[in-house]
Write a protein that holds these residues in place. Sequence first.
Motif, PDB file in Angstrom:
ATOM      1  N   ARG A 670       0.796  -1.223   0.000  1.00 38.61           N
ATOM      2  CA  ARG A 670       0.000   0.000   0.000  1.00 38.61           C
ATOM      3  C   ARG A 670       0.833   1.279   0.000  1.00 38.61           C
ATOM      4  NH1 ARG A 670      -5.195  -1.436   0.951  1.00 38.61           N
ATOM      5  NH2 ARG A 670      -5.544  -3.499   1.819  1.00 38.61           N
ATOM      6  N   THR A 671       2.114   1.214   0.259  1.00 41.68           N
ATOM      7  CA  THR A 671       2.959   2.406   0.275  1.00 41.68           C
ATOM      8  C   THR A 671       4.026   2.290  -0.800  1.00 41.68           C
ATOM      9  OG1 THR A 671       4.596   1.573   1.844  1.00 41.68           O
ATOM     10  CG2 THR A 671       2.613   2.607   2.759  1.00 41.68           C
ATOM     11  N   LEU A 672       4.633   3.437  -1.092  1.00 40.83           N
ATOM     12  CA  LEU A 672       5.676   3.448  -2.113  1.00 40.83           C
ATOM     13  C   LEU A 672       6.870   2.605  -1.693  1.00 40.83           C
ATOM     14  CD1 LEU A 672       6.653   4.625  -4.802  1.00 40.83           C
ATOM     15  CD2 LEU A 672       7.580   6.560  -3.523  1.00 40.83           C
ATOM     16  N   GLY A 673       7.244   2.673  -0.415  1.00 43.49           N
ATOM     17  CA  GLY A 673       8.361   1.878   0.059  1.00 43.49           C
ATOM     18  C   GLY A 673       8.095   0.389  -0.061  1.00 43.49           C
ATOM     19  N   GLU A 674       6.876  -0.031   0.273  1.00 42.91           N
ATOM     20  CA  GLU A 674       6.529  -1.456   0.152  1.00 42.91           C
ATOM     21  C   GLU A 674       6.556  -1.912  -1.299  1.00 42.91           C
ATOM     22  OE1 GLU A 674       3.544  -1.564   4.052  1.00 42.91           O
ATOM     23  OE2 GLU A 674       2.730  -1.455   2.012  1.00 42.91           O
ATOM     24  N   LEU A 675       6.111  -1.048  -2.204  1.00 38.71           N
ATOM     25  CA  LEU A 675       6.121  -1.420  -3.613  1.00 38.71           C
ATOM     26  C   LEU A 675       7.550  -1.525  -4.132  1.00 38.71           C
ATOM     27  CD1 LEU A 675       4.888  -1.993  -6.328  1.00 38.71           C
ATOM     28  CD2 LEU A 675       4.455   0.448  -6.626  1.00 38.71           C
ATOM     29  N   ARG A 676       8.395  -0.575  -3.775  1.00 37.86           N
ATOM     30  CA  ARG A 676       9.780  -0.629  -4.237  1.00 37.86           C
ATOM     31  C   ARG A 676      10.489  -1.866  -3.701  1.00 37.86           C
ATOM     32  NH1 ARG A 676      12.582   3.872  -5.826  1.00 37.86           N
ATOM     33  NH2 ARG A 676      14.123   3.737  -4.157  1.00 37.86           N
ATOM     34  N   ALA A 677      10.185  -2.247  -2.461  1.00 38.79           N
ATOM     35  CA  ALA A 677      10.786  -3.459  -1.897  1.00 38.79           C
ATOM     36  C   ALA A 677      10.292  -4.697  -2.632  1.00 38.79           C
ATOM     37  CB  ALA A 677      10.466  -3.547  -0.408  1.00 38.79           C
ATOM     38  N   ALA A 678       8.970  -4.741  -2.951  1.00 36.72           N
ATOM     39  CA  ALA A 678       8.432  -5.890  -3.675  1.00 36.72           C
ATOM     40  C   ALA A 678       9.020  -5.981  -5.074  1.00 36.72           C
ATOM     41  CB  ALA A 678       6.907  -5.785  -3.743  1.00 36.72           C
ATOM     42  N   ALA A 679       9.201  -4.828  -5.739  1.00 36.21           N
ATOM     43  CA  ALA A 679       9.781  -4.833  -7.076  1.00 36.21           C
ATOM     44  C   ALA A 679      11.241  -5.269  -7.038  1.00 36.21           C
ATOM     45  CB  ALA A 679       9.658  -3.445  -7.707  1.00 36.21           C
ATOM     46  N   ALA A 680      11.962  -4.831  -6.004  1.00 38.90           N
ATOM     47  CA  ALA A 680      13.372  -5.181  -5.911  1.00 38.90           C
ATOM     48  C   ALA A 680      13.571  -6.671  -5.662  1.00 38.90           C
ATOM     49  CB  ALA A 680      14.031  -4.380  -4.792  1.00 38.90           C
ATOM     50  N   ALA A 681      12.555  -7.367  -5.127  1.00 39.34           N
ATOM     51  CA  ALA A 681      12.683  -8.786  -4.817  1.00 39.34           C
ATOM     52  C   ALA A 681      12.414  -9.675  -6.023  1.00 39.34           C
ATOM     53  CB  ALA A 681      11.732  -9.152  -3.677  1.00 39.34           C
TER      54      ALA A 681
END
Length: 694
Positions: A670-681
């Motif tokens: 739901r947040t930009l940080g969570e999305l960037r972490a999911a994309a980086a994985a």
Amino acid sequence: MNPSRLRLAGALAAVVLAPAVVVAVLGAGVYVSVPAADRAVLDRVVREQVGFLAVAASLVVLVAGLLLAAALRRYVDPARRLAADVRVMLDANPDHHVTPSGPAELRTLAEAVNELAERHAKARRDVVEQVETAAADLDRERHRLAVLMGVLTIAVLVCAEDGRILLYNTAARDLLGEDVGLGRSVFGVLDRNLVVHGLERVDVGATPHEATVERVGALVRVRLARVPSGTAGAAGFVLVCDDATRPEQAAARHAELLRSSADRVRGAAGSIGAAAGAVLGYPDMPAEQRRRFVEVIAEEATRLGEVTQHLMTESPANEGQWAVTDISARDLCAAVGAILRRTDGPEIRIDDPPGDVWFAVESYAVSEALATVVRLLGERHGVNRVLLAAAPSGAAATGEFGHVDLSWAGPPLAAGELERGIGDATAVIRRHGGELWADTHHPQVRVMLPRSDGAPRPQAKGMPEEPPPALYDFELEQFQPDPAEWSEWEDGPLDRLTYTVFDTETTGFAPEEGDEIVSIGAVRIVGGRLLRTETFERLVDPGRSIPRTATAVHGITSDLVRGAPTLDEVLPAFAVFAADSVLVGHNVAFDMAFLAATQRRTGTKLSAPLLDTLLIDGALHPDHDPHTLEAMAERLGVNLVGRHTALGDALLTGEIFLRQLPLLAGRGVRTLGELRAAAAATAQARTSARLYRI
């Protein structure tokens, strides 16, 4: 590795090793339970057959592993794809259908899911139809507002209390520039202190505050008023702006005109006084000398008349009385005929004028003045038919005049008769800078009128389905974060951030080998809406030829970009367009590689966070291939329109990104940080590791 895949690998290892563990435990139990004498025999047998037992155990584990892997491919993978497809149907594309695969049980389940989806789609269409019917009145009112805002020639902006723009019209963007846009701060185009001071003045008074500011070499008059909190859901203010440059310049010209006229009047009056004094003081002056003094008096009196006439025609006060617009000679003559038909005047016949004759006049006042001349001919001279003919009076340059001739069958007007009969009409013509007179030898009256700079260009007609030219979103208030949150990118909720979706077209795929950008396109997403009216599209001169293979993809030729600005000029403008927003692209590492060198060279930094729809799709659908724009668009139900143009691909990527957001929310991202972490994985992130380092 994907966490779900790690869990699956662990489960696979546990299942494969389980038989070996069971056999080992049973063997240990048997070994402990036999008598000691038999143990020696058992030890000897095991030692002799240890190689065979090891091979047998390995074969058992291998066979178990192969059987389990086959079972996983047959049952688990299709089930995972089925679950992902169902999530797409629920959160992004209700018309998406599951592709049956796997064993008969899963195929039957997939068919049942598709049938359920079709029933759900039908029910959804029924609900949508009812909602559209119920909302028809509201849509009509919004359309009326949009049309009204679009045709206003004065700039209007409605802002939230913190200065974010909630509404603007095309006149506002024309006057204040491209920095005007939904969700942007009005303080980017107008001085903050001016607006704050104006609000303070309005809060203590009852009338709108008015001020004049300078912007890009022009003077802008700003009126500011409050919006009550009950009107648009939240408190805010309205700004009404217009260009004050011309009135200010006219006032300055008028002041200069008065000064120069006063000097000329003073000089002329002095010359007349001196000449008259000489004539009166010397009654015995010789006739020739007296004649010269009289000529001086006459010349200076004529000069005084010219000064007076010039002062009247150039006065800005006179200009301000008329709403001057462009009108064709044909329409002006037709307007005169319409006025006379209402008042039973003489019959009018119009000689078809040339198509390039346009006048810059207040059409109603001039039409009435011409009709007054025609009525004079009918009432005093019995004329019952008048011919109107218009033509240019010289070159079509700015400031030249055209004329309208009124002619009839009968005697001409006597000298002075026209001026005595239509005094008010004469004043109207002269206040426009024109003149009229009667030919005392022919039955004709000529009216001189100022010509316009040229025929108005017809406005381009939009497609019938395009929205009206007003841009508004009063619901924007609920989507925007507090200003303090803009610096906290990582904690920003995805559904409240502003995004700039962009794409580039290039001469090739290798920037390190000299390939360059030839086009940049971008569109903004504000409040969960793709704003197709707020786009950025520029051709870029790459400084080299464009290969035919590249032109075959995007259609841009070397001739098309010749003379276009370079990337050094375009990138700063793009940075301004993308300010205060998250950058979104597809395979964005490719685009950033082309922009990197220019950022270093120009000092222009695209410092906003980056999101890649390719990596987002990898996080959402790790079991689906490929992750191209085409495949993602088909899966999410987005129409493929405008492919392989920078702006077209940016619009397509924006539509896909908006469909991905609810899918991410369904997974708890739901947040930009969570999305960037999911994309980086994701596995795909390896190609963009430098961009997505957390």
